[in-house]
Write a protein that holds these residues in place. Structure first.
Motif, PDB file in Angstrom:
ATOM      1  N   GLY A   1      -9.347   6.609   6.888  1.00 41.47           N
ATOM      2  CA  GLY A   1      -8.806   5.559   6.059  1.00 41.47           C
ATOM      3  C   GLY A   1      -9.289   4.193   6.487  1.00 41.47           C
ATOM      4  O   GLY A   1      -8.552   3.427   7.115  1.00 41.47           O
TER       5      GLY A   1
ATOM      6  N   HIS B   1       0.860  -1.185   0.000  1.00 39.42           N
ATOM      7  CA  HIS B   1       0.000   0.000   0.000  1.00 39.42           C
ATOM      8  C   HIS B   1       0.895   1.234   0.000  1.00 39.42           C
ATOM      9  O   HIS B   1       1.968   1.210   0.600  1.00 39.42           O
ATOM     10  CB  HIS B   1      -0.939   0.025   1.203  1.00 39.42           C
TER      11      HIS B   1
ATOM     12  N   VAL C   1       0.172   4.305   1.187  1.00 38.64           N
ATOM     13  CA  VAL C   1      -0.075   5.263   2.271  1.00 38.64           C
ATOM     14  C   VAL C   1       0.665   4.806   3.530  1.00 38.64           C
ATOM     15  O   VAL C   1       0.708   3.604   3.830  1.00 38.64           O
ATOM     16  CB  VAL C   1      -1.590   5.364   2.544  1.00 38.64           C
TER      17      VAL C   1
ATOM     18  N   LEU D   1       1.341   3.552   7.071  1.00 39.03           N
ATOM     19  CA  LEU D   1       0.521   2.824   8.047  1.00 39.03           C
ATOM     20  C   LEU D   1       1.230   2.779   9.384  1.00 39.03           C
ATOM     21  O   LEU D   1       2.453   2.702   9.440  1.00 39.03           O
ATOM     22  CB  LEU D   1       0.267   1.394   7.542  1.00 39.03           C
TER      23      LEU D   1
ATOM     24  N   VAL E   1      -2.606   4.601   9.679  1.00 44.61           N
ATOM     25  CA  VAL E   1      -3.088   5.951   9.406  1.00 44.61           C
ATOM     26  C   VAL E   1      -3.466   6.624  10.717  1.00 44.61           C
ATOM     27  O   VAL E   1      -3.830   5.961  11.694  1.00 44.61           O
ATOM     28  CB  VAL E   1      -4.291   5.940   8.441  1.00 44.61           C
TER      29      VAL E   1
ATOM     30  N   GLN F   1      -5.099  -4.563  -2.069  1.00 46.93           N
ATOM     31  CA  GLN F   1      -6.358  -3.880  -1.793  1.00 46.93           C
ATOM     32  C   GLN F   1      -6.914  -3.222  -3.052  1.00 46.93           C
ATOM     33  O   GLN F   1      -7.784  -2.363  -2.975  1.00 46.93           O
ATOM     34  CB  GLN F   1      -6.160  -2.828  -0.700  1.00 46.93           C
TER      35      GLN F   1
ATOM     36  N   SER G   1       5.990   4.533   7.226  1.00 43.60           N
ATOM     37  CA  SER G   1       5.165   3.567   7.949  1.00 43.60           C
ATOM     38  C   SER G   1       5.865   3.128   9.230  1.00 43.60           C
ATOM     39  O   SER G   1       7.097   3.004   9.269  1.00 43.60           O
ATOM     40  CB  SER G   1       4.878   2.346   7.073  1.00 43.60           C
TER      41      SER G   1
ATOM     42  N   GLY H   1       5.735  -0.669   1.389  1.00 44.93           N
ATOM     43  CA  GLY H   1       4.951   0.536   1.595  1.00 44.93           C
ATOM     44  C   GLY H   1       5.769   1.783   1.800  1.00 44.93           C
ATOM     45  O   GLY H   1       6.991   1.817   1.606  1.00 44.93           O
TER      46      GLY H   1
ATOM     47  N   THR I   1     -10.038   1.481   4.684  1.00 46.15           N
ATOM     48  CA  THR I   1      -9.283   0.422   4.027  1.00 46.15           C
ATOM     49  C   THR I   1      -7.923   0.239   4.681  1.00 46.15           C
ATOM     50  O   THR I   1      -7.490  -0.889   4.964  1.00 46.15           O
ATOM     51  CB  THR I   1      -9.099   0.744   2.533  1.00 46.15           C
ATOM     52  N   GLU I   2      -7.247   1.348   4.930  1.00 39.19           N
ATOM     53  CA  GLU I   2      -5.902   1.287   5.492  1.00 39.19           C
ATOM     54  C   GLU I   2      -5.905   0.753   6.923  1.00 39.19           C
ATOM     55  O   GLU I   2      -5.005   0.007   7.328  1.00 39.19           O
ATOM     56  CB  GLU I   2      -5.260   2.675   5.455  1.00 39.19           C
ATOM     57  N   ARG I   3      -6.918   1.108   7.702  1.00 40.63           N
ATOM     58  CA  ARG I   3      -6.974   0.623   9.080  1.00 40.63           C
ATOM     59  C   ARG I   3      -7.190  -0.888   9.120  1.00 40.63           C
ATOM     60  O   ARG I   3      -6.555  -1.602   9.895  1.00 40.63           O
ATOM     61  CB  ARG I   3      -8.075   1.350   9.855  1.00 40.63           C
TER      62      ARG I   3
END
Length: 325
Positions: free
Chosen positions: A17, A7, A9, A11, A13, A80, A45, A41, A19-21
């Motif tokens: 978010g 991903h 973004v 992590l 987050v 994802q 992160s 990622g 999806t991210e969580r």
């Protein structure tokens, strides 16, 4: 099992978010179970303290060439989104949103509710989940009232149907707390909290007595519902998409505005706030989510396809077309 995720973004987050969580909670749970979890990622992160190996991606690798960094000993890759290129390793793709009319998906796609899967000509789904360590039982769960309603969605998105929520709040003389933007109103009953996250968001959820969620589109899942149920709030919503299967006995999925009005006015729920939380724990905990994905990983590692044919979005209209209510 050696599982690789990707991903772009950082992590975990900090605020928004969904999806991210869920991705982070899942990786953390897999590592807790003893699996070898690798995350390709963002270099910012902070996952390594949870037993997750970080391969930081910078420059063009963050978006376009990340697949070149997949470890050779990876047994399965879990994404994802739908990749536009072939991946040589066994692959699973979680589909979080609705497709476009006629859009096809990878055979190893996993949807987030039974209704979501059915709308895409599939029967493969795993319900989204929560890490209940981040949603502890509130102290006031046995002392909830009936006067404060919660709207938890993007306020400007018409399919989330804030207008009906405001109407019902005013007619029943209940307060409506809006998280997810702002809506103009002169009424003293409408409270705008904007975009908030973390403890501030949790405190607002806990201060409310029910979630109103009369969506007018085929909702894929609706993590707002599980977040609210984790704090003992019943759900009063529509019957579109995932809502009937997610709400169950923890509120009411209504066929139309009239039913919705009556449900809110009468607080039509057979479960107590504590029972609602227990229902949520039983159905939507991250350990259950991870166990189900481990079963799917095993299938694709053995060379099986989750679907015989490519899933395809079956509805005739765009998902954002307003449905009746």
């Amino acid at each position: 099992m050696k599982i690789t995720f990707y991903h772009h973004v950082p992590l975990p987050v900090k605020k928004y978010g969904g999806t991210e969580r869920i991705l982070f909670w899942h990786m953390k749970e897999l590592a807790r179970l003893g699996h070898e979890v690798t995350f390709l990622g963002h270099p910012n992160s902070e996952v390594e303290n949870y037993g997750i190996k970080l391969i930081p991606l910078e420059g063009e690798f963050l978006r376009d060439r990340w697949q070149e960094k997949i470890p050779n000993d990876t047994e399965v890759v879990h994404l994802q989104y739908q990749p536009s290129f072939d991946i040589e390793k066994p692959l699973i793709c979680t589909v979080h949103g609705n497709g476009q009319v006629g859009e096809s998906f990878h055979k190893n796609s996993v949807f987030v509710s039974k209704a979501h899967a059915n709308n895409h000509n599939s029967d493969i789904f795993v319900h989204n989940a929560l890490d209940f360590d981040e949603y502890p039982e509130p102290e006031n769960i046995s002392n909830k009232g009936r006067d404060h309603l919660l709207f938890l969605a993007k306020a400007s998105w018409r399919v989330k149907n804030l207008s009906h929520c405001k109407n019902v709040a005013k007619k029943t003389k209940k307060h409506l707390h809006i998280i997810g933007g702002k809506s103009f109103s002169l009424s003293r009953l409408i409270h705008n909290h904007g975009f908030v996250g973390g403890q501030e968001k949790l405190d607002i959820i806990r201060s409310c007595d029910a979630l109103v969620f009369p969506v007018r589109w085929p909702e894929p899942f609706g993590i707002a519902m599980t977040e609210s149920m984790s704090q003992g709030l019943p759900i009063f919503g529509s019957q579109h998409g995932s809502l009937p299967e997610v709400i169950g006995e923890a509120g009411k999925a209504c066929a139309n505005y009239e039913e919705f009005f009556d449900a809110v006015a009468n607080f039509d729920c057979s479960l107590s706030p504590k029972q609602i939380r227990e229902y949520c724990l039983d159905k939507f905990a991250i350990n259950t989510y991870s166990e189900k994905y481990l079963e799917l990983y095993d299938r694709v590692i053995k060379g099986q396809s989750l679907s015989i044919e490519e899933p395809r979005y079956l509805l005739k209209d765009r998902a954002e077309t307003l449905l009746s209510f």
